[in-house]
Scaffold this active site. Structure first.
Site, PDB file in Angstrom:
ATOM      1  N   TYR A   1       0.868  -1.179   0.000  1.00  0.00           N
ATOM      2  CA  TYR A   1       0.000   0.000   0.000  1.00  0.00           C
ATOM      3  C   TYR A   1       0.905   1.228   0.000  1.00  0.00           C
ATOM      4  CZ  TYR A   1      -3.927   2.862   1.854  1.00  0.00           C
ATOM      5  OH  TYR A   1      -4.904   3.791   2.069  1.00  0.00           O
TER       6      TYR A   1
ATOM      7  N   LYS B   1      -1.509  -1.353  -3.983  1.00  0.00           N
ATOM      8  CA  LYS B   1      -2.593  -0.373  -3.974  1.00  0.00           C
ATOM      9  C   LYS B   1      -1.903   0.966  -4.159  1.00  0.00           C
ATOM     10  CE  LYS B   1      -5.997   1.902  -1.177  1.00  0.00           C
ATOM     11  NZ  LYS B   1      -6.789   1.914   0.032  1.00  0.00           N
TER      12      LYS B   1
HETATM   13  O1  LIG Z   1      -9.083   1.907   3.167  1.00  0.00           O
HETATM   14  C1  LIG Z   1      -8.286   2.067   2.279  1.00  0.00           C
HETATM   15  O2  LIG Z   1      -7.389   1.254   2.158  1.00  0.00           O
HETATM   16  C2  LIG Z   1      -8.379   3.259   1.391  1.00  0.00           C
HETATM   17  N1  LIG Z   1      -7.502   4.170   1.485  1.00  0.00           N
HETATM   18  C3  LIG Z   1      -7.430   5.392   0.735  1.00  0.00           C
HETATM   19  C4  LIG Z   1      -7.015   6.459   1.701  1.00  0.00           C
HETATM   20  O3  LIG Z   1      -6.140   6.187   2.474  1.00  0.00           O
HETATM   21  O4  LIG Z   1      -7.546   7.555   1.736  1.00  0.00           O
HETATM   22  C5  LIG Z   1      -8.697   5.701   0.034  1.00  0.00           C
HETATM   23  C6  LIG Z   1      -9.317   4.506  -0.556  1.00  0.00           C
HETATM   24  O5  LIG Z   1     -10.570   4.837  -1.012  1.00  0.00           O
HETATM   25  C7  LIG Z   1      -9.466   3.390   0.446  1.00  0.00           C
END
Ligand SMILES: O=C(O)C1=N[C@H](C(=O)O)C[C@H](O)C1
Length: 312
Positions: free
Chosen positions: A146, A174
Site C-alpha cells: 500500500y 494499492k
Molecule cells: O481503506 C483504504 O485502504 C483506502 N484508502 C485510501 C485512503 O487512504 O484515503 C482511500 C481509498 O478509497 C481506500
C-alpha cells in the site's frame, strides 16, 4: 512458514475491492452491522474485501477486535456461499512487530495482506525493499503493498516497487502515489502477475482506462454497482458506456472525502440504513452539520435515481 490459504485466489488480484468500514456502536464493534454490511456487499459483483485498512480504521482496533471482525466476515461470506478473497490491512514502522502480526494472524480465515509503507520514520528505498522482502518471506499468504506517501510520509518509487514485484509472495500494489507520472510509468513497466489497483477514488476510471487491474476504493461503499460496471465495461472494451456510467457517480469521491474519511462514508451508510451508528473513533470525529446536510441530500438523490446500491 507454510502457505495456509483459506481459498485459492487469483495470483494477481484485480477488479473492484472494497475497503470495508468498521462499524462501531457505543464504543465497541457493532457486530450486527458488520454482518449486515458483509451480507450486503457479498451480494454485489465485487472482487475482494479489505478489512481494517484506512477506511476500516485499522489503527484504532485492538487485536481482539480485528480477529472478531475477520471471523464475522468469514462467517457471513460462508453463510452467503460467497468465495470472496479477504485481505487484512496492516501497517506499522517496525518490521519485527509486523512479522509478529503476520504470525499471530497465520491461522485466520484471510487470503492475504494489504501492508502500508512504514510511516513516520521515513526509511530509504533500500530500507523499504528489505522491509517488504522480509514480510513477504515471513507471510503465509500473498501481500499487496500500500503506497500512500501523503499518509505515510514516504514514497516507494518504481525502481524499488519493481524489485519487490519480482517476489512471488508480493502480488500487487494499492497505488495512491498521487503522482500520475509515477502511476502511469508503473502501469507500463509492471510484470505479469503483479497487479496495480488504484486507491485514488477520483481516478478510478482514469487509472482503469490507463491499464490498472482494478481499484480499492472507499467511495464504492456508495453506488457499488456502478463501480463494478465501470470496471467490467472497460474490461470488455465498452469505453463509451464505461465513461457514461462513471459520469453518473464521479462527483461522489469529492463529497465522501470532503472531511476526513471514513466519517462521511459512515454518515452515508447510517442514513441509508446499512449501519446502526455513524460513530468513528478519535482522533476522527463525526461529519460537520453542513456536510451531513449535503450527504443527506445526495443519499436521497441517488436513492431516487436507483444508483445508491443501498438495499440491505
Ligand atoms: O481503506 C483504504 O485502504 C483506502 N484508502 C485510501 C485512503 O487512504 O484515503 C482511500 C481509498 O478509497 C481506500
Amino acid at each position: 512458514m507454510q502457505a495456509n490459504h483459506r481459498s485459492p485466489i487469483s495470483p494477481a488480484p484485480g477488479g473492484l475491492w472494497l475497503p470495508l468500514i468498521t462499524p462501531f456502536r457505543d464504543g465497541v464493534l457493532d457486530e450486527a452491522s458488520v454482518r449486515r454490511l458483509v451480507r450486503h456487499y457479498a451480494a454485489e459483483a465485487i472482487d475482494g474485501l479489505i478489512l481494517a485498512a484506512t477506511t476500516g480504521e485499522g489503527l484504532t482496533l485492538d487485536k481482539e477486535e480485528v480477529e472478531r471482525l475477520v471471523a464475522l466476515t468469514a462467517e457471513e461470506l460462508t453463510a452467503a456461499g460467497r468465495r470472496l478473497p479477504v485481505f487484512l490491512g496492516l501497517s506499522g514502522s517496525d518490521t519485527r512487530k509486523l512479522m509478529k502480526a503476520l504470525e499471530h494472524s497465520a491461522a485466520w480465515p484471510i487470503d492475504g495482506y494489504l501492508i502500508a509503507c512504514p510511516y513516520y520514520t521515513r526509511p530509504s528505498q533500500e530500507g523499504m525493499v528489505r522491509h517488504f522482502s522480509a514480510l513477504a518471506e515471513g507471510a503465509a499468504r500473498p501481500i499487496m503493498i500500500y503506497n500512500i506517501p501523503y499518509r505515510t510520509g514516504v514514497n516507494l518509487g518504481n525502481t524499488a516497487m519493481l524489485e519487490l514485484a519480482a517476489h512471488p509472495n508480493i502480488v500487487g500494489v494499492k497505488d495512491c502515489s498521487a503522482d500520475m507520472a509515477q502511476s502511469l510509468d508503473l502501469l507500463r513497466r509492471k510484470p505479469a502477475g503483479f497487479s496495480v489497483l488504484t486507491g485514488e477514488d477520483a481516478l478510478f476510471h482514469t487509472m482503469l482506462a490507463g491499464g490498472a487491474d482494478g481499484g480499492i476504493t472507499a467511495s464504492a461503499h456508495v453506488g457499488i454497482g456502478v463501480f463494478v460496471a465501470v470496471h467490467r465495461l472497460l474490461r470488455d472494451g465498452e469505453a463509451a458506456r464505461a465513461l457514461a456510467a462513471w459520469h453518473a457517480i464521479c462527483d461522489l469521491p469529492r463529497l465522501l472525502f470532503a472531511e476526513p474519511s471514513p466519517a462521511p462514508i459512515k454518515h452515508w451508510l447510517w442514513r441509508a440504513g446499512l449501519i446502526g451508528s455513524p460513530e468513528v473513533r478519535l482522533p476522527m470525529v463525526p461529519v460537520s452539520d453542513g456536510l451531513a446536510d449535503r450527504i443527506d441530500q445526495e443519499v436521497e438523490r441517488l436513492r431516487a435515481s436507483g444508483l445508491d446500491g443501498a438495499r440491505a
